[in-house]
Write a protein that holds these residues in place. Structure first.
Motif, mmCIF file in Angstrom:
data_model
loop_
_atom_site.group_PDB
_atom_site.id
_atom_site.type_symbol
_atom_site.label_atom_id
_atom_site.label_comp_id
_atom_site.label_asym_id
_atom_site.label_seq_id
_atom_site.Cartn_x
_atom_site.Cartn_y
_atom_site.Cartn_z
ATOM 1 N N SER A 50 -12.380 13.829 -6.929
ATOM 2 C CA SER A 50 -11.882 14.796 -7.702
ATOM 3 C C SER A 50 -11.209 14.347 -9.245
ATOM 4 O O SER A 50 -10.992 15.239 -9.868
ATOM 5 C CB SER A 50 -10.401 15.287 -7.035
ATOM 6 N N GLN A 51 -11.427 13.154 -9.494
ATOM 7 C CA GLN A 51 -11.016 12.516 -10.679
ATOM 8 C C GLN A 51 -12.033 12.090 -11.548
ATOM 9 O O GLN A 51 -11.963 11.835 -12.739
ATOM 10 C CB GLN A 51 -9.832 11.403 -10.385
ATOM 11 N N ARG A 52 -13.235 11.453 -10.931
ATOM 12 C CA ARG A 52 -14.221 10.861 -11.738
ATOM 13 C C ARG A 52 -15.524 11.525 -11.126
ATOM 14 O O ARG A 52 -15.617 12.132 -10.111
ATOM 15 C CB ARG A 52 -14.063 9.441 -11.669
ATOM 16 N N GLU A 53 -16.662 11.249 -11.904
ATOM 17 C CA GLU A 53 -17.722 11.799 -12.039
ATOM 18 C C GLU A 53 -18.825 11.048 -10.785
ATOM 19 O O GLU A 53 -19.034 9.793 -11.154
ATOM 20 C CB GLU A 53 -18.807 12.005 -13.320
ATOM 21 N N LEU A 54 -18.971 11.532 -9.601
ATOM 22 C CA LEU A 54 -19.917 10.819 -8.658
ATOM 23 C C LEU A 54 -20.968 11.402 -8.242
ATOM 24 O O LEU A 54 -21.041 12.822 -8.562
ATOM 25 C CB LEU A 54 -18.929 10.867 -7.662
ATOM 26 N N LYS A 55 -21.935 10.967 -7.570
ATOM 27 C CA LYS A 55 -23.280 11.413 -7.420
ATOM 28 C C LYS A 55 -23.080 12.215 -6.030
ATOM 29 O O LYS A 55 -23.602 13.388 -5.825
ATOM 30 C CB LYS A 55 -24.265 10.570 -7.323
ATOM 31 N N GLY A 56 -22.194 11.456 -5.076
ATOM 32 C CA GLY A 56 -22.043 12.164 -3.929
ATOM 33 C C GLY A 56 -20.972 11.574 -3.097
ATOM 34 O O GLY A 56 -20.422 10.576 -3.546
ATOM 35 N N LEU A 57 -20.676 11.824 -1.943
ATOM 36 C CA LEU A 57 -19.732 11.218 -1.214
ATOM 37 C C LEU A 57 -20.119 11.044 0.600
ATOM 38 O O LEU A 57 -20.827 12.016 0.984
ATOM 39 C CB LEU A 57 -18.275 12.174 -0.767
ATOM 40 N N PRO A 91 0.899 -1.337 -0.131
ATOM 41 C CA PRO A 91 -0.092 -0.103 0.094
ATOM 42 C C PRO A 91 0.960 1.230 0.086
ATOM 43 O O PRO A 91 1.954 1.204 0.797
ATOM 44 C CB PRO A 91 -0.836 -0.155 1.307
ATOM 45 N N SER A 92 0.421 2.370 -0.670
ATOM 46 C CA SER A 92 0.873 3.774 -0.666
ATOM 47 C C SER A 92 -0.191 4.634 -1.087
ATOM 48 O O SER A 92 -1.234 4.068 -1.668
ATOM 49 C CB SER A 92 2.122 3.637 -1.560
ATOM 50 N N GLU A 93 0.030 5.735 -0.931
ATOM 51 C CA GLU A 93 -0.911 6.936 -1.271
ATOM 52 C C GLU A 93 -1.080 6.694 -2.722
ATOM 53 O O GLU A 93 -2.367 6.450 -3.354
ATOM 54 C CB GLU A 93 -0.499 8.215 -1.030
ATOM 55 N N LYS A 94 -0.200 6.558 -3.541
ATOM 56 C CA LYS A 94 -0.150 6.754 -4.943
ATOM 57 C C LYS A 94 -0.919 5.312 -5.398
ATOM 58 O O LYS A 94 -1.750 5.475 -6.432
ATOM 59 C CB LYS A 94 1.313 6.679 -5.796
ATOM 60 N N ASN A 95 -0.738 4.290 -4.861
ATOM 61 C CA ASN A 95 -1.250 2.970 -5.241
ATOM 62 C C ASN A 95 -2.743 3.024 -4.738
ATOM 63 O O ASN A 95 -3.377 2.675 -5.649
ATOM 64 C CB ASN A 95 -0.328 1.718 -4.666
ATOM 65 N N LEU A 96 -3.046 3.443 -3.709
ATOM 66 C CA LEU A 96 -4.567 3.350 -3.335
ATOM 67 C C LEU A 96 -5.201 4.282 -4.357
ATOM 68 O O LEU A 96 -6.396 4.110 -4.459
ATOM 69 C CB LEU A 96 -4.767 3.838 -1.924
ATOM 70 N N PHE A 97 -4.711 5.484 -4.513
ATOM 71 C CA PHE A 97 -5.459 6.453 -5.596
ATOM 72 C C PHE A 97 -5.473 6.036 -6.823
ATOM 73 O O PHE A 97 -6.754 5.947 -7.448
ATOM 74 C CB PHE A 97 -4.420 7.823 -5.643
ATOM 75 N N GLU A 98 -4.432 5.391 -7.368
ATOM 76 C CA GLU A 98 -4.697 4.622 -8.943
ATOM 77 C C GLU A 98 -5.701 3.432 -8.690
ATOM 78 O O GLU A 98 -6.470 3.490 -9.762
ATOM 79 C CB GLU A 98 -3.234 4.323 -9.077
ATOM 80 N N ASP A 99 -5.470 2.707 -7.806
ATOM 81 C CA ASP A 99 -6.438 1.449 -7.649
ATOM 82 C C ASP A 99 -7.998 1.928 -7.489
ATOM 83 O O ASP A 99 -8.928 1.318 -7.923
ATOM 84 C CB ASP A 99 -6.094 0.559 -6.681
ATOM 85 N N SER A 115 -12.662 22.396 -5.253
ATOM 86 C CA SER A 115 -12.824 22.041 -6.560
ATOM 87 C C SER A 115 -13.878 20.948 -6.822
ATOM 88 O O SER A 115 -14.567 20.839 -7.809
ATOM 89 C CB SER A 115 -11.833 21.721 -7.358
ATOM 90 N N ILE A 116 -14.171 20.510 -5.720
ATOM 91 C CA ILE A 116 -15.424 19.320 -5.585
ATOM 92 C C ILE A 116 -17.022 20.035 -5.507
ATOM 93 O O ILE A 116 -17.019 20.257 -4.233
ATOM 94 C CB ILE A 116 -15.063 18.202 -4.588
ATOM 95 N N GLN A 117 -17.683 19.743 -6.341
ATOM 96 C CA GLN A 117 -18.959 20.376 -6.275
ATOM 97 C C GLN A 117 -20.078 19.243 -5.738
ATOM 98 O O GLN A 117 -21.149 19.915 -5.494
ATOM 99 C CB GLN A 117 -19.263 21.076 -7.627
#
Length: 265
Positions: free
Chosen positions: A155-162, A111-119, A200-202
């Motif tokens: 921040s990278q993909r279209e989501l309906k909510g968090l 695990p790493s920040e980069k790996n978790l984000f890309e996965d 930047s996340i709306q």
């Protein structure tokens, strides 16, 4: 003593941070059998990443015949996420995707920040294109460490909510409060800086906080909420601490109402 503290402490923090941030939990075979027996409809997943690492997890399709909304769960720093297959009982009408981070459960790799984000992006891309998923209604659900992964995905993909459970502004900020005299930024390899991404996340965001959380103080959660670019909702779960917030009174009811509101938008 003044010289010895930085000489000994700083290298310790630098070289031990991976073990402190990523407390890898493996899955035993008894647990694997339990999931398969208790939830026979759960689809066991073995997902190969572009760098040939195999991630292990589960996909639980809801009973609706039509494409369904999807919840993607990202766990805490010491969480083996297979147990969350049972969360489908609280999520009627929603499908659920839970995949262990690299090095957790039966997932390979480190695990790493980069790996978790890309996965996280890989999981979204693979499942948003499935015929049984409504790609317009995908929600990212993160807990503790996983809130940083969920925010990155938003921040990278279209989501309906968090949905963020025990969120923080950044790992750097949390650690700096613990070690106020340590130069954290140059020592830290995994920043998980959600605060920088928040404006930047709306999309709508629900934050749930444990009333007596000592691991992630409320100030870190509120900093993220205040910086968020979209509509925010927050709920304090009474009489809970960091590790038992999901069993607190009203936890799933609040999530259910938020998810329903997203579908009505």
């Amino acid at each position: 003593v003044i010289i010895a503290i930085p000489v000994l402490l700083y290298p310790f923090l630098y070289f031990m941070q991976d073990r402190l941030i990523f407390v890898q939990k493996k899955k035993d075979r008894k647990h694997l059998i339990w999931v398969k027996q208790a939830y026979p409809d759960a689809e066991e997943l073995f997902i190969t990443t572009p760098d040939d690492v195999i991630l292990h997890g589960w996909y639980v399709k809801n009973s609706a015949p039509n494409p369904s909304p999807l919840l993607i769960y990202f766990g805490g720093n010491s969480e083996e996420v297979s147990k969350h297959v049972r969360d489908t009982e609280f999520l009627p009408g929603w499908s659920l995707l839970v995949v262990n981070y690299r090095g957790y459960g039966l997932s390979e790799g480190t695990p790493s920040e980069k790996n978790l984000f890309e996965d996280a992006v890989l999981l979204y891309d693979q499942f948003s294109s499935r015929a049984d998923i409504d790609s317009k209604n995908i929600v990212s659900f993160g807990r503790s460490l996983g809130t940083g992964v969920a925010v990155y995905l938003a921040s990278q993909r279209e989501l309906k909510g968090l949905i963020l459970v025990s969120p923080y502004d950044s790992i750097r900020s949390v650690i700096q409060k613990i070690y106020p005299y340590v130069p954290v930024s140059p020592l830290l390899k995994h920043h998980f800086d959600s605060l920088a991404r928040a404006p930047s996340i709306q999309i709508p965001m629900l934050a749930l906080m444990a009333q007596n959380d000592r691991t992630i103080p409320h100030s870190h959660s509120l900093a993220l909420l205040n910086a968020w670019g979209g509509v925010t909702h927050q709920q304090m779960i009474p009489d809970t601490v960091h590790n038992n917030i999901t069993t607190g009174h009203g936890f799933w009811e609040v999530i259910g109402r938020f998810l329903q509101s997203l579908l009505e938008r």
